[in-house]
Write a protein that holds these residues in place. Structure first.
Motif, PDB file in Angstrom:
ATOM      1  N   VAL A  94      -9.430  12.464  -5.668  1.00 58.05           N
ATOM      2  CA  VAL A  94      -8.458  12.178  -4.608  1.00 58.05           C
ATOM      3  C   VAL A  94      -8.821  10.831  -3.989  1.00 58.05           C
ATOM      4  CG1 VAL A  94      -7.510  12.902  -2.404  1.00 58.05           C
ATOM      5  CG2 VAL A  94      -8.069  14.614  -4.140  1.00 58.05           C
ATOM      6  N   PHE A  95      -7.938   9.871  -4.101  1.00 56.77           N
ATOM      7  CA  PHE A  95      -8.167   8.522  -3.594  1.00 56.77           C
ATOM      8  C   PHE A  95      -7.208   8.265  -2.439  1.00 56.77           C
ATOM      9  CE2 PHE A  95      -8.588   8.534  -8.280  1.00 56.77           C
ATOM     10  CZ  PHE A  95      -9.978   8.494  -8.343  1.00 56.77           C
ATOM     11  N   VAL A  96      -7.742   7.763  -1.341  1.00 57.80           N
ATOM     12  CA  VAL A  96      -6.939   7.576  -0.133  1.00 57.80           C
ATOM     13  C   VAL A  96      -6.700   6.089   0.102  1.00 57.80           C
ATOM     14  CG1 VAL A  96      -6.757   8.017   2.341  1.00 57.80           C
ATOM     15  CG2 VAL A  96      -7.902   9.677   0.860  1.00 57.80           C
ATOM     16  N   THR A 153      -2.453  19.612  -1.818  1.00 60.45           N
ATOM     17  CA  THR A 153      -1.576  19.253  -2.933  1.00 60.45           C
ATOM     18  C   THR A 153      -2.214  18.169  -3.783  1.00 60.45           C
ATOM     19  OG1 THR A 153       0.414  19.827  -1.674  1.00 60.45           O
ATOM     20  CG2 THR A 153       0.701  18.340  -3.540  1.00 60.45           C
ATOM     21  N   ALA A 154      -2.798  17.158  -3.140  1.00 66.28           N
ATOM     22  CA  ALA A 154      -3.452  16.068  -3.871  1.00 66.28           C
ATOM     23  C   ALA A 154      -4.619  16.596  -4.694  1.00 66.28           C
ATOM     24  CB  ALA A 154      -3.920  14.993  -2.889  1.00 66.28           C
ATOM     25  N   ARG A 155      -5.359  17.577  -4.153  1.00 69.48           N
ATOM     26  CA  ARG A 155      -6.492  18.140  -4.907  1.00 69.48           C
ATOM     27  C   ARG A 155      -6.012  18.863  -6.154  1.00 69.48           C
ATOM     28  NH1 ARG A 155      -8.028  19.971   0.960  1.00 69.48           N
ATOM     29  NH2 ARG A 155      -9.172  18.110   1.636  1.00 69.48           N
ATOM     30  N   ARG A 156      -4.890  19.570  -6.039  1.00 69.84           N
ATOM     31  CA  ARG A 156      -4.362  20.280  -7.202  1.00 69.84           C
ATOM     32  C   ARG A 156      -3.790  19.315  -8.238  1.00 69.84           C
ATOM     33  NH1 ARG A 156      -2.441  23.902  -3.122  1.00 69.84           N
ATOM     34  NH2 ARG A 156      -0.390  22.896  -3.159  1.00 69.84           N
ATOM     35  N   GLN A 157      -3.293  18.151  -7.761  1.00 75.54           N
ATOM     36  CA  GLN A 157      -2.664  17.173  -8.657  1.00 75.54           C
ATOM     37  C   GLN A 157      -3.627  16.084  -9.113  1.00 75.54           C
ATOM     38  OE1 GLN A 157       0.687  17.069  -9.641  1.00 75.54           O
ATOM     39  NE2 GLN A 157       1.044  19.054  -8.707  1.00 75.54           N
ATOM     40  N   ALA A 158      -4.913  16.216  -8.786  1.00 73.58           N
ATOM     41  CA  ALA A 158      -5.898  15.172  -9.092  1.00 73.58           C
ATOM     42  C   ALA A 158      -5.889  14.842 -10.597  1.00 73.58           C
ATOM     43  CB  ALA A 158      -7.277  15.638  -8.655  1.00 73.58           C
ATOM     44  N   PRO A 159      -6.107  13.554 -10.930  1.00 70.99           N
ATOM     45  CA  PRO A 159      -6.347  12.433 -10.009  1.00 70.99           C
ATOM     46  C   PRO A 159      -5.066  12.051  -9.276  1.00 70.99           C
ATOM     47  CG  PRO A 159      -6.198  11.622 -12.248  1.00 70.99           C
ATOM     48  CD  PRO A 159      -6.151  13.123 -12.346  1.00 70.99           C
ATOM     49  N   CYS A 160      -5.198  11.797  -7.979  1.00 65.77           N
ATOM     50  CA  CYS A 160      -4.034  11.544  -7.144  1.00 65.77           C
ATOM     51  C   CYS A 160      -4.386  10.536  -6.055  1.00 65.77           C
ATOM     52  CB  CYS A 160      -3.549  12.846  -6.508  1.00 65.77           C
ATOM     53  SG  CYS A 160      -2.066  12.668  -5.489  1.00 65.77           S
ATOM     54  N   VAL A 161      -3.482   9.591  -5.827  1.00 65.56           N
ATOM     55  CA  VAL A 161      -3.606   8.647  -4.717  1.00 65.56           C
ATOM     56  C   VAL A 161      -2.763   9.163  -3.554  1.00 65.56           C
ATOM     57  CG1 VAL A 161      -2.995   6.340  -3.898  1.00 65.56           C
ATOM     58  CG2 VAL A 161      -4.117   6.608  -6.104  1.00 65.56           C
ATOM     59  N   VAL A 162      -3.404   9.396  -2.412  1.00 68.92           N
ATOM     60  CA  VAL A 162      -2.695   9.756  -1.183  1.00 68.92           C
ATOM     61  C   VAL A 162      -2.475   8.462  -0.409  1.00 68.92           C
ATOM     62  CG1 VAL A 162      -2.747  11.065   0.952  1.00 68.92           C
ATOM     63  CG2 VAL A 162      -3.714  12.052  -1.119  1.00 68.92           C
ATOM     64  N   PHE A 163      -1.223   8.096  -0.236  1.00 67.30           N
ATOM     65  CA  PHE A 163      -0.892   6.843   0.452  1.00 67.30           C
ATOM     66  C   PHE A 163      -0.354   7.156   1.840  1.00 67.30           C
ATOM     67  CE2 PHE A 163       2.315   3.393   1.244  1.00 67.30           C
ATOM     68  CZ  PHE A 163       1.385   2.409   1.523  1.00 67.30           C
TER      69      PHE A 163
END
Length: 434
Positions: free
Chosen positions: A292-294, A241-251
């Motif tokens: 994708v930023f974690v 999901t994060a890859r499809r919504q990039a740029p995205c922060v996964v917290f």
């Protein structure tokens, strides 16, 4: 009260015999108001509200007895209930400027003249103006918040935390040309750790705002499932999901629950979750995970599996300590913004609340408000919250961070392998807690 009518005397005796009879008390107060006994009517209305908080008849009587303008009728119910409008303290202050003092005294400023920001700096999140959700087609099962309006400038104080974030995480991501020039890699994520209630989640949202990225918050409850293989699939779906919504922060919130040390686990399902998480974190290096930023947060980093913290995964750490003085002032101002206060010296309260977390400061404001409310109910006279109330509440509350530092001290002294907790050690020495 020799000129009091027999009816009022009878009702006064009846109210004294049945103090919890709210309709009787309100009827008595209405007669008092009709005969011009406004102060006593206010007291009776306050007592009625003490027994029946929120009673519309008692609130209406209180407004009329105090001579305040009548409240407009409530709007017609809509499809979804709306929050009541906030009380306009600025207008109220102008109306009573000659009668009461200012809400805040001009006392507390940062020594460096630094802007303390307007946010709370805590794990207590404020509503975001542009917060939304991702495309349901792209994120069917996971709610992805659209890029929000919160920035690091909205985090009160915490200058050292902001500087560390800028140097270790944000500057390389904002400057791709310089990153290529210096060969700076985007591999790895950032682990925020520190005492509970100090704003790690709020800081993570601010980082996402700085990057203009979507925000996807994940906890153990989002992942764990009773069926074999489903938990691992949930981990994979979150990153997809994060890859499809990039740029995205996964917290990854409460990382010690999501990625606890596998050597201590007795359930293979949890070990498989950690294994899948390691696989997805390794995938962040690849081009398919560009953007994708974690980020992760934990109160007990020493309980996190060491494999999660090796280079290329969550290899950068940032200690988030209890708010400093400018941050405490900003947090106190935020929690007092819609409460009846008078001449509150935020600087004095900030000095008396050293080592208090954001959650502790919210509790201080709540306790002070409770004391003023009880006094108002007992006396029948509305009393403002003052600096004295807040200082008294602060003296009665013990900082919740003390127990955390007691545990962290042993880790910093005897388990600081590879300098993992050097920043914590430096802080403890500075505070003379070693």
């Amino acid at each position: 009260m020799s000129d009091e009518s027999p009816l009022l005397r009878s009702l006064r005796a009846a109210v004294a015999a049945a103090p919890e009879d709210v309709p009787l008390r309100l009827h008595f107060a209405e007669l008092l108001l009709a005969e011009g006994h406004h102060d006593e009517a206010v007291g009776q209305a306050a007592a009625a509200l003490q027994h029946a908080p929120g009673d519309p008849a008692a609130r209406d009587l209180m407004v009329r007895a105090m001579g305040l303008p009548a409240q407009p009728p409530p709007p017609a119910p809509a499809d979804s209930p709306a929050d009541p409008p906030a009380f306009d303290w600025a207008a109220a202050e102008q109306e009573v400027a000659d009668l009461v003092g200012p809400r805040f005294t001009d006392g507390g400023h940062d020594d460096d003249g630094e802007d303390t920001g307007t946010g709370t700096g805590t794990g207590l999140e404020v509503p975001l103006a542009s917060e939304g959700f991702g495309d349901p087609g792209d994120a069917a099962a996971w709610d992805v918040d659209a890029p929000g309006a919160v920035r690091l400038a909205d985090v009160g104080g915490m200058r050292e935390v902001k500087e560390r974030l800028e140097a270790a995480f944000l500057a390389p991501m904002r400057n791709p040309e310089l990153r290529r020039l210096y060969g700076k890699s985007l591999r790895g994520g950032l682990l925020l750790y520190g005492p509970p209630g100090c704003g790690k989640t709020f800081i993570a949202r601010a980082v996402a705002g700085e990057l203009g990225a979507s925000f996807l918050s994940v906890s153990l409850a989002d992942i764990l499932d009773m069926y074999i293989g489903t938990s691992e699939r949930n981990v994979h779906d979150i990153f997809e999901t994060a890859r499809r919504q990039a740029p995205c922060v996964v917290f990854l919130d409460e990382l010690d629950a999501l990625g606890a040390k596998r050597s201590r686990m007795h359930h293979s399902g949890l070990r498989n979750v950690v294994n899948q998480l390691l696989t997805e974190l390794d995938g962040v290096d690849g081009d398919r995970n560009e953007g994708v930023f974690v980020l992760a947060a934990t109160n007990v980093p020493w309980d996190v599996d060491l494999a999660l913290r090796r280079p290329g995964r969550l290899d950068r750490t940032l200690l988030v300590l209890p708010p400093d003085a400018p941050a405490r002032e900003a947090i106190l101002r935020y929690h007092l913004r819609e409460r009846p206060i008078e001449s509150v010296d935020l600087g004095k309260i900030a000095k008396a609340t050293e080592d208090f977390s954001g959650a502790d400061l919210a509790h201080v404001c709540e306790s002070a408000a409770e004391g003023a409310l009880l006094d108002s109910a007992r006396t029948g006279t509305i009393r403002m919250i003052t600096t004295k109330d807040l200082l008294q509440a602060a003296r009665q509350i013990k900082p919740s961070s003390e127990s955390w530092f007691a545990s962290a001290r042993n880790v910093a002294m005897f388990a600081n392998d590879g300098g993992m907790y050097d920043d914590l050690l430096t802080h403890l020495k500075k505070k003379r807690k070693l």
